[in-house]
Design an enzyme around this catalytic site. Structure first.
Site, short mmCIF file in Angstrom:
data_model
loop_
_atom_site.label_atom_id
_atom_site.label_comp_id
_atom_site.label_asym_id
_atom_site.label_seq_id
_atom_site.Cartn_x
_atom_site.Cartn_y
_atom_site.Cartn_z
N ASP A 283 0.86 -1.18 0.00
CA ASP A 283 0.00 0.00 0.00
C ASP A 283 0.90 1.23 0.00
O ASP A 283 2.11 1.12 0.28
CB ASP A 283 -0.93 0.01 1.22
CG ASP A 283 -2.17 0.86 0.98
OD1 ASP A 283 -3.14 0.33 0.41
OD2 ASP A 283 -2.16 2.06 1.33
N CYS A 381 -15.25 -2.59 -4.82
CA CYS A 381 -16.49 -2.50 -4.04
C CYS A 381 -17.39 -1.43 -4.65
O CYS A 381 -17.86 -0.52 -3.97
CB CYS A 381 -16.21 -2.23 -2.56
SG CYS A 381 -15.21 -0.75 -2.25
#
Length: 443
Positions: A283, A381
């Site tokens: 990340d 999502c």
């Protein structure tokens, strides 16, 4: 401090700092001595106001001679809280909602207390006269105000999905989702965890589709549960768990998760691998990588190696080194509106168009880390086609080495469809809106 004052502070944080609702709530309530009843009321008010913000603002605009853009945000939030209680919470008397709102306003800005009192009492006198545009008059405007979704988004969905589908989707987005957890099978079993949670006074709904998924009710502060502290479960939506099932990682494999934070899917993958093998979790934010490490330690996972790295860049050292790669891409998040209702207000069509370029770049970069015959999984999502099927189409056109693999054999029957890729919708599947595609690199 009473429940409404906490709700005010949380909503102000969300408005002023663009904070995520779940983070703002947890930050405000952490370590505070608040009764379970008040905790529920705080969450009810915060999420109720966020879910119905456009509708509440429409009412305020009809009651006030002062334009909304001229009002102090603190005043607007107090009015939203007061109106939400009056309109939606039958258990709270109207006079109490008005009185509490005025009292809070007096402490924040005494000069505005009379204004708040006047607006709320004006609503009680004239609520029957306030009408939103009807379906026949203006379909898009009616749905936008009724279900508090931005007009551009309602218009977009009506065009793509039709009226009946869109209305059901809008309704589902305003419903409170169940709290979904994933059993940590490295430390316990489904049956043992259910007994443990029952002993802590938690109601457990076992009617799920993914084996390691459970729904919880009457939890209170979940972080205070011993089962949580002992790492016996992880909070994760059932739709998110499907990603690990589709990736289908095996013991001893090398897995790369290029956009790993906050780590729910990463830790699930490690769990499926029985804590054997290697997972590189990446990340761009160090604090999010720390969160992955903390969760992994609590869950007893030892095979995750976190690395700070920008997925939009290529790591030449990783080319063709991974058995499987997961791209859980940054997205608009418009599939999780029911969990984070604030998302629907801070996205635009331009944002969607910009993020699809990032998604495609990340997917192209990540694909280079896959070995021959290896697997690449892309998930989001969101329910927006531009971010899902369109990204996959562009990727396949740009790289003929990859072919789409049918996800249906890897997922529970309830979620299976005719298409090889998976698209979930809140009102159809009772999960977050989610997209998953599985690709294989040809030998």
């Amino acid at each position: 401090m009473n429940a409404r004052k906490y709700a005010y502070k949380i909503l102000l944080d969300i408005e002023q700092n663009q904070a995520f609702s779940n983070i703002a709530v947890n930050k405000a309530l952490k370590g505070e001595e608040i009764s379970p009843v008040d905790r529920r009321l705080i969450r009810e008010i915060v999420y109720g106001v966020l879910e119905n913000k456009i509708y509440l603002d429409f009412i305020i605009s009809k009651l006030s001679k002062t334009k909304m853009n001229k009002m102090d945000m603190k005043v607007i939030i107090i009015l939203r809280i007061g109106l939400y209680q009056i309109i939606f919470l039958d258990k709270i008397p109207a006079f109490a909602a008005v009185s509490e709102s005025v009292n809070i306003m007096k402490k924040i800005n005494p000069r505005a207390a009379g204004f708040v009192n006047g607006i709320l009492r004006n609503y009680l006198r004239n609520k029957e006269k306030i009408q939103i545009p009807s379906l026949q008059e203006n379909l898009e405007m009616h749905l936008s105000i009724q279900y508090s979704h931005p007009l551009w988004l309602v218009t977009k969905w009506l065009k793509e999905f039709g009226q009946d589908f869109t209305i059901k989707l809008l309704k589902a987005n305003n419903e409170t989702p169940k709290l979904s957890i994933r059993v940590n099978t490295l430390k316990t079993t489904r049956e043992k965890l259910i007994k443990t949670l029952h002993a802590e006074g938690v109601e457990v709904d076992e009617n799920t589709n993914v084996e390691e998924c459970l729904y919880l009710d009457h939890v209170g502060n979940i972080e205070e549960l011993k089962a949580y502290q002992d790492g016996l479960f992880q909070i994760q939506d059932e739709s998110s768990m499907l990603v690990g099932l589709v990736l289908d990682p095996k013991d001893k494999e090398v897995i790369v998760d290029v956009c790993a934070a906050p780590g729910g899917k990463t830790t699930h993958i490690a769990q499926i691998m029985n804590n054997e093998g290697k997972i590189i979790a990446r990340d761009i934010y160090p604090h999010k990588l720390n969160l992955i490490q903390q969760n992994a330690k609590k869950l007893g996972i030892k095979i995750i190696k976190v690395q700070e790295f920008d997925a939009q860049k290529i790591d030449t050292d990783l080319i063709q080194k991974a058995d499987k790669v997961l791209v859980d891409a940054p997205c608009s998040g418009l599939g999780i509106i029911r969990r984070k209702p604030e998302l629907k207000y801070n996205k635009t069509l331009d944002h969607i168009q910009q993020i699809t370029k990032i998604q495609l770049d990340i997917l192209k970069n990540a694909s280079q880390y896959v070995k021959k015959d290896g697997i690449l999984v892309y998930s989001t999502c969101t329910i927006e086609k531009e971010e899902n099927i369109e990204v996959i189409k562009k990727f396949i056109e740009s790289d003929e080495q990859f072919e789409i693999i049918d996800v249906n054999p890897y997922i529970p029957k309830k979620f299976r469809a005719e298409e090889k890729m998976l698209q979930l919708y809140p009102h159809i599947h009772n999960t977050d809106g989610f997209f998953i595609c599985k690709l294989r690199k040809k030998s």
